[in-house]
Design a protein around this motif. Structure first.
Motif, short mmCIF file in Angstrom:
data_model
loop_
_atom_site.label_atom_id
_atom_site.label_comp_id
_atom_site.label_asym_id
_atom_site.label_seq_id
_atom_site.Cartn_x
_atom_site.Cartn_y
_atom_site.Cartn_z
N THR A 20 -8.37 -68.71 -35.37
CA THR A 20 -9.14 -67.90 -36.33
C THR A 20 -8.22 -66.83 -36.78
O THR A 20 -8.49 -65.66 -37.07
CB THR A 20 -10.23 -67.41 -36.10
OG1 THR A 20 -10.51 -66.64 -34.84
CG2 THR A 20 -11.52 -68.49 -35.95
N ALA A 21 -6.64 -67.01 -36.58
CA ALA A 21 -5.62 -66.01 -36.56
C ALA A 21 -5.57 -65.47 -37.81
O ALA A 21 -4.66 -64.41 -38.03
CB ALA A 21 -4.65 -66.34 -35.91
N CYS A 22 -5.86 -66.10 -39.00
CA CYS A 22 -5.64 -65.59 -40.52
C CYS A 22 -6.69 -65.98 -41.19
O CYS A 22 -7.66 -66.81 -40.76
CB CYS A 22 -4.32 -66.13 -40.81
SG CYS A 22 -4.49 -67.79 -41.72
N THR A 27 -12.15 -70.32 -44.95
CA THR A 27 -12.34 -70.92 -46.11
C THR A 27 -12.12 -72.63 -45.87
O THR A 27 -12.32 -73.43 -46.90
CB THR A 27 -11.53 -70.76 -47.46
OG1 THR A 27 -10.13 -70.53 -47.00
CG2 THR A 27 -12.30 -69.33 -47.93
N ARG A 28 -11.40 -72.94 -44.94
CA ARG A 28 -11.10 -74.65 -44.52
C ARG A 28 -12.42 -75.13 -44.28
O ARG A 28 -13.21 -74.73 -43.78
CB ARG A 28 -10.19 -74.33 -43.05
CG ARG A 28 -10.94 -73.96 -41.94
CD ARG A 28 -9.94 -74.18 -40.67
NE ARG A 28 -10.83 -73.59 -39.50
CZ ARG A 28 -10.00 -73.06 -38.61
NH1 ARG A 28 -8.82 -72.39 -38.58
NH2 ARG A 28 -10.88 -72.57 -37.41
N THR A 29 -12.34 -76.52 -44.38
CA THR A 29 -13.16 -77.40 -43.91
C THR A 29 -12.94 -77.73 -42.58
O THR A 29 -13.59 -77.86 -41.57
CB THR A 29 -13.47 -78.37 -44.67
OG1 THR A 29 -13.48 -78.05 -46.34
CG2 THR A 29 -14.38 -79.56 -44.52
N VAL A 87 3.48 -76.15 -42.45
CA VAL A 87 3.68 -74.68 -42.08
C VAL A 87 2.47 -73.95 -41.87
O VAL A 87 2.49 -73.44 -40.63
CB VAL A 87 4.31 -73.96 -43.33
CG1 VAL A 87 4.40 -72.51 -43.30
CG2 VAL A 87 5.86 -74.57 -43.54
N VAL A 88 1.40 -74.08 -42.61
CA VAL A 88 0.21 -73.64 -42.28
C VAL A 88 -0.86 -75.01 -42.10
O VAL A 88 -0.71 -75.90 -42.76
CB VAL A 88 -0.48 -72.68 -43.31
CG1 VAL A 88 0.48 -71.22 -43.38
CG2 VAL A 88 -0.83 -73.34 -44.71
N LYS A 89 -1.75 -74.47 -41.09
CA LYS A 89 -2.58 -75.59 -40.70
C LYS A 89 -3.90 -75.79 -41.31
O LYS A 89 -4.62 -76.63 -41.10
CB LYS A 89 -2.90 -75.71 -39.16
CG LYS A 89 -1.62 -75.54 -38.17
CD LYS A 89 -0.56 -76.63 -38.52
CE LYS A 89 0.63 -76.38 -37.36
NZ LYS A 89 1.82 -77.05 -37.97
N GLU A 104 3.35 -66.15 -40.94
CA GLU A 104 3.78 -65.49 -39.67
C GLU A 104 2.59 -65.85 -38.44
O GLU A 104 3.08 -66.11 -37.47
CB GLU A 104 3.68 -63.98 -39.94
CG GLU A 104 4.45 -63.14 -39.22
CD GLU A 104 5.77 -63.65 -38.72
OE1 GLU A 104 6.24 -63.43 -37.71
OE2 GLU A 104 6.57 -63.89 -39.95
N ALA A 105 1.50 -65.80 -38.77
CA ALA A 105 0.22 -66.03 -37.99
C ALA A 105 0.37 -67.85 -37.27
O ALA A 105 0.05 -67.92 -36.28
CB ALA A 105 -1.00 -66.01 -38.64
N CYS A 106 0.75 -68.48 -38.22
CA CYS A 106 0.61 -69.85 -37.90
C CYS A 106 2.01 -70.80 -37.23
O CYS A 106 2.13 -71.46 -36.68
CB CYS A 106 0.35 -70.69 -39.04
SG CYS A 106 -0.68 -72.18 -38.84
N LYS A 107 3.05 -69.84 -37.61
CA LYS A 107 4.39 -70.59 -37.24
C LYS A 107 4.65 -70.88 -35.75
O LYS A 107 5.37 -71.83 -35.67
CB LYS A 107 5.65 -69.72 -37.94
CG LYS A 107 5.83 -68.41 -37.17
CD LYS A 107 7.00 -67.81 -37.77
CE LYS A 107 7.25 -66.60 -37.13
NZ LYS A 107 8.47 -65.91 -37.81
FE1 SF4 Z 1 -4.82 -70.50 -37.52
FE2 SF4 Z 1 -2.83 -71.46 -38.77
FE3 SF4 Z 1 -5.26 -71.91 -39.60
FE4 SF4 Z 1 -4.38 -69.27 -39.92
S1 SF4 Z 1 -3.76 -71.22 -40.95
S2 SF4 Z 1 -6.31 -69.84 -39.13
S3 SF4 Z 1 -2.95 -69.21 -38.29
S4 SF4 Z 1 -4.32 -72.67 -37.58
#
Ligand code: SF4
Ligand code: URA
Length: 205
Positions: A20-22, A27-29, A87-89, A104-107
């Motif tokens: 939950t770093a960003c 909003t993700r499923t 790049v982002v998950k 930055e949070a995900c890399k």
């Molecule tokens: Fe965590 Fe990356 Fe998902 Fe942001 S995009 S919540 S940093 S896994």
């Protein structure tokens, strides 16, 4: 017991699944960690999950993924031969661009995937992945068509398949050129990598 790269990748995936770093976590499923074998000698890096990827938890399963599969097939590769990550998950809402603080949070997760899969060739798909790995502000149109040495490996930047879907045959033909460059590098024997792993100390530092 020694931890294999496979086990380490699974442990990393478990951590990322709970991340939950960003703000994209809200909003993700699903979290789209990556797909493929830890033994892959080529790794593809996209931008971030789209609608279908967010639903299924697997990268490149939508229209762009179909095109990626076709380009792989044309150079004699199959999805099971490669590793694919982003790049982002987590999906940016409405497929907007990922923001600098989200990247930055995900890399660090991507850095860890690169270290564990340890591919010989990295194909960066589009501006976000290419600029991140090559630490440049130069756009993909100028970066593509050549190889870049990268921590004892080779980066081959190319367009994102979604760009070929939007822009048509000229972009698609250039992607074919880049995939053929990737195939050539894969088939070329290279010197052993240095024993130390500088990327552990800050791959994108
Ligand atoms: Fe965590 Fe990356 Fe998902 Fe942001 S995009 S919540 S940093 S896994
Ligand atoms: N576009 C991306 O950048 N990544 C995916 O996984 C799917 C579409």
């Amino acid at each position: 017991m020694t931890t294999t790269a496979q086990q380490a990748l699974e442990a990393l995936e478990s951590r990322v699944q709970a991340c939950t770093a960003c703000r994209l976590a809200e909003t993700r499923t699903t979290v789209v960690f990556g797909d493929g074998t830890v033994d892959a000698s080529v790794m593809f890096i996209g931008e971030g999950p789209g609608f279908h990827e967010d639903q299924q938890g697997v990268p490149f399963v939508g229209a762009a993924g179909q095109l990626l599969n076709r380009l792989l097939d044309e150079v004699g590769l199959d999805r099971s031969d490669v590793y694919i990550a982003n790049v982002v998950k987590c999906r940016p809402p409405g497929n907007r661009d990922p923001r600098p603080d989200e990247i930055e949070a995900c890399k660090g997760y991507l850095a860890e995937q690169l270290r564990l899969v340890d591919p010989k060739v990295v194909v960066t798909l589009g501006n976000f992945a290419s600029k991140l790995l090559l630490k440049t502000t130069t756009g993909i149109t100028r970066l593509r068509g050549q190889t870049y040495p990268w921590w004892g490996r080779t980066v081959v930047p190319t367009f994102h398949p979604a760009a070929a879907l939007r822009s048509g045959d000229r972009v698609l033909d250039q992607m074919r050129e880049d995939f053929s460059i990737m195939k050539q590098v894969l088939e070329t024997s290279t010197e052993p990598k240095p024993a130390d792993e500088p990327e552990q100390l800050g791959l994108f530092g």
